[in-house]
Design a protein around this motif. Structure first.
Motif, PDB file in Angstrom:
ATOM      1  N   UNK A 101      -9.127  -3.266   2.961  1.00  0.00           N
ATOM      2  CA  UNK A 101      -8.215  -2.217   2.543  1.00  0.00           C
ATOM      3  C   UNK A 101      -7.618  -2.494   1.185  1.00  0.00           C
ATOM      4  N   UNK A 102      -7.530  -1.451   0.366  1.00  0.00           N
ATOM      5  CA  UNK A 102      -7.052  -1.609  -0.992  1.00  0.00           C
ATOM      6  C   UNK A 102      -5.565  -1.924  -1.047  1.00  0.00           C
ATOM      7  N   UNK A 103      -4.781  -1.408  -0.101  1.00  0.00           N
ATOM      8  CA  UNK A 103      -3.344  -1.663  -0.122  1.00  0.00           C
ATOM      9  C   UNK A 103      -3.051  -3.154   0.057  1.00  0.00           C
ATOM     10  N   UNK A 104      -3.709  -3.769   1.016  1.00  0.00           N
ATOM     11  CA  UNK A 104      -3.483  -5.189   1.244  1.00  0.00           C
ATOM     12  C   UNK A 104      -3.897  -6.028   0.054  1.00  0.00           C
ATOM     13  N   UNK A 105      -5.071  -5.715  -0.507  1.00  0.00           N
ATOM     14  CA  UNK A 105      -5.562  -6.483  -1.644  1.00  0.00           C
ATOM     15  C   UNK A 105      -4.684  -6.347  -2.864  1.00  0.00           C
ATOM     16  N   UNK A 106      -4.284  -5.121  -3.177  1.00  0.00           N
ATOM     17  CA  UNK A 106      -3.465  -4.896  -4.358  1.00  0.00           C
ATOM     18  C   UNK A 106      -2.052  -5.450  -4.158  1.00  0.00           C
ATOM     19  N   UNK A 107      -1.579  -5.430  -2.917  1.00  0.00           N
ATOM     20  CA  UNK A 107      -0.280  -6.027  -2.631  1.00  0.00           C
ATOM     21  C   UNK A 107      -0.280  -7.530  -2.854  1.00  0.00           C
ATOM     22  N   UNK A 108      -1.323  -8.199  -2.381  1.00  0.00           N
ATOM     23  CA  UNK A 108      -1.457  -9.640  -2.621  1.00  0.00           C
ATOM     24  C   UNK A 108      -1.531  -9.924  -4.116  1.00  0.00           C
ATOM     25  N   UNK A 109      -2.315  -9.137  -4.819  1.00  0.00           N
ATOM     26  CA  UNK A 109      -2.456  -9.310  -6.271  1.00  0.00           C
ATOM     27  C   UNK A 109      -1.103  -9.202  -6.969  1.00  0.00           C
ATOM     28  N   UNK A 233       4.576   3.137  -4.446  1.00  0.00           N
ATOM     29  CA  UNK A 233       3.434   3.343  -5.344  1.00  0.00           C
ATOM     30  C   UNK A 233       2.168   3.535  -4.524  1.00  0.00           C
ATOM     31  N   UNK A 234       1.986   2.689  -3.523  1.00  0.00           N
ATOM     32  CA  UNK A 234       0.784   2.781  -2.695  1.00  0.00           C
ATOM     33  C   UNK A 234       0.743   4.079  -1.904  1.00  0.00           C
ATOM     34  N   UNK A 235       1.904   4.557  -1.476  1.00  0.00           N
ATOM     35  CA  UNK A 235       1.939   5.844  -0.768  1.00  0.00           C
ATOM     36  C   UNK A 235       1.426   6.957  -1.674  1.00  0.00           C
ATOM     37  N   UNK A 236       1.869   6.945  -2.926  1.00  0.00           N
ATOM     38  CA  UNK A 236       1.417   7.966  -3.861  1.00  0.00           C
ATOM     39  C   UNK A 236      -0.067   7.875  -4.145  1.00  0.00           C
ATOM     40  N   UNK A 237      -0.555   6.655  -4.361  1.00  0.00           N
ATOM     41  CA  UNK A 237      -1.985   6.464  -4.587  1.00  0.00           C
ATOM     42  C   UNK A 237      -2.768   6.870  -3.348  1.00  0.00           C
ATOM     43  N   UNK A 238      -2.202   6.557  -2.167  1.00  0.00           N
ATOM     44  CA  UNK A 238      -2.876   6.921  -0.924  1.00  0.00           C
ATOM     45  C   UNK A 238      -3.074   8.417  -0.788  1.00  0.00           C
ATOM     46  N   UNK A 239      -2.121   9.216  -1.256  1.00  0.00           N
ATOM     47  CA  UNK A 239      -2.287  10.674  -1.221  1.00  0.00           C
ATOM     48  C   UNK A 239      -3.461  11.113  -2.080  1.00  0.00           C
ATOM     49  N   UNK A 240      -3.615  10.485  -3.253  1.00  0.00           N
ATOM     50  CA  UNK A 240      -4.745  10.814  -4.116  1.00  0.00           C
ATOM     51  C   UNK A 240      -6.067  10.397  -3.477  1.00  0.00           C
ATOM     52  N   UNK A 241      -6.065   9.211  -2.843  1.00  0.00           N
ATOM     53  CA  UNK A 241      -7.272   8.738  -2.165  1.00  0.00           C
ATOM     54  C   UNK A 241      -7.646   9.695  -1.041  1.00  0.00           C
ATOM     55  N   UNK A 242      -6.645  10.154  -0.276  1.00  0.00           N
ATOM     56  CA  UNK A 242      -6.916  11.098   0.817  1.00  0.00           C
ATOM     57  C   UNK A 242      -7.488  12.401   0.263  1.00  0.00           C
ATOM     58  N   UNK A 243      -6.955  12.841  -0.856  1.00  0.00           N
ATOM     59  CA  UNK A 243      -7.447  14.085  -1.471  1.00  0.00           C
ATOM     60  C   UNK A 243      -8.926  13.969  -1.831  1.00  0.00           C
ATOM     61  N   UNK A 244      -9.334  12.752  -2.162  1.00  0.00           N
ATOM     62  CA  UNK A 244     -10.752  12.531  -2.489  1.00  0.00           C
ATOM     63  C   UNK A 244     -11.592  12.308  -1.229  1.00  0.00           C
TER      64      UNK A 244
END
Length: 247
Positions: A101-109, A233-244
């Motif tokens: 999952x991208x959220x976990x990876x980007x959070x660790x980063x 931030x991740x919530x907002x990005x998640x909305x864009x990901x869902x749209x795609x």
């Protein structure tokens, strides 16, 4: 390697080991020079770093140092490269434990990036504006973008997400540096506001209510600002990901 404004720094960061054109063949290494600069910056900030100071740390003349590094801009570029942890080490290990999952990876980063700023606060000053990037810094960018692969974002959008996350992390690190330590920003800022509310609370009812809520929940806790911002931030990005259609 590249010429132009950052050509010298790019050659030092990416090129073969430097051999001075003049002077004795056996001498300093770029790593020794960078580590000496990092030591000064850690103790005194970036403003304490100069070619003269680094030369003194290495027991050579400033002119001898110029045989390896043409100026302070190139010196700082080498220092950034030396101060950043090698992403192939601890960062990759942390990312491997983040699960899918991208959220976990980007959070660790993001958390690892904040740890780097905490270890070397002068990096906040050294990593602004257009400049030459070294292998480690590009490696950090690679990991962040890799975490977003498969999300349906364009390359430009993924870059913007990384910039947004980096900006949030830098903001937290800047606040911590200004407060003189790590992790206590929320508590210290709350204490300052609490004093204001005690004396003039009737003029700031919304602030008073917010502080009352924080106190009622036992305080925000260390790192709350970082985590709250990351998740929004991740919530907002998640909305864009869902749209795609890639969630």
């Amino acid at each position: 390697m590249a010429d132009g404004q950052w050509g010298a720094a790019v050659r030092l960061l990416w090129g073969p080991p430097v051999t001075p054109a003049r002077g004795p063949r056996r001498g300093l290494t770029l790593e020794q020079i960078a580590v000496a600069g990092v030591g000064i910056a850690d103790a005194e900030g970036l403003g304490g770093v100069s070619m003269q100071r680094v030369a003194g740390q290495l027991s050579v003349t400033k002119m001898a140092l110029y045989r390896y590094v043409p100026g302070k801009a190139e010196l700082v570029a080498l220092m950034v490269e030396a101060a950043l942890p090698d992403p192939a080490g601890g960062l990759d290990a942390a990312l491997a434990g983040a699960g899918s999952g991208w959220r976990g990876g980007l959070g660790v980063w993001a958390r690892e990036l904040l740890a780097g700023y905490r270890a070397h606060p002068w990096l906040l000053d050294a990593t602004v504006g257009a400049r030459a990037l070294g292998p480690r810094e590009v490696g950090w960018l690679e990991r962040a973008l890799a975490a977003l692969e498969g999300c349906g974002l364009s390359g430009a959008e993924a870059m913007d997400v990384v910039v947004l996350v980096t900006g949030h992390v830098r903001g937290i690190a800047e606040q911590e540096r200004a407060m003189g330590g790590s992790g206590g920003v929320d508590e210290e800022l709350g204490a300052v506001l609490a004093e204001v509310v005690r004396e003039r609370g009737e003029a700031y009812p919304a602030v008073a209510a917010a502080l009352g809520s924080v106190a009622g929940h036992g305080g925000q806790g260390q790192g709350q600002g970082l985590e709250f911002g990351l998740q929004r931030i991740f919530d907002g990005v998640g909305l864009l990901v869902e749209r795609r259609g890639m969630a």
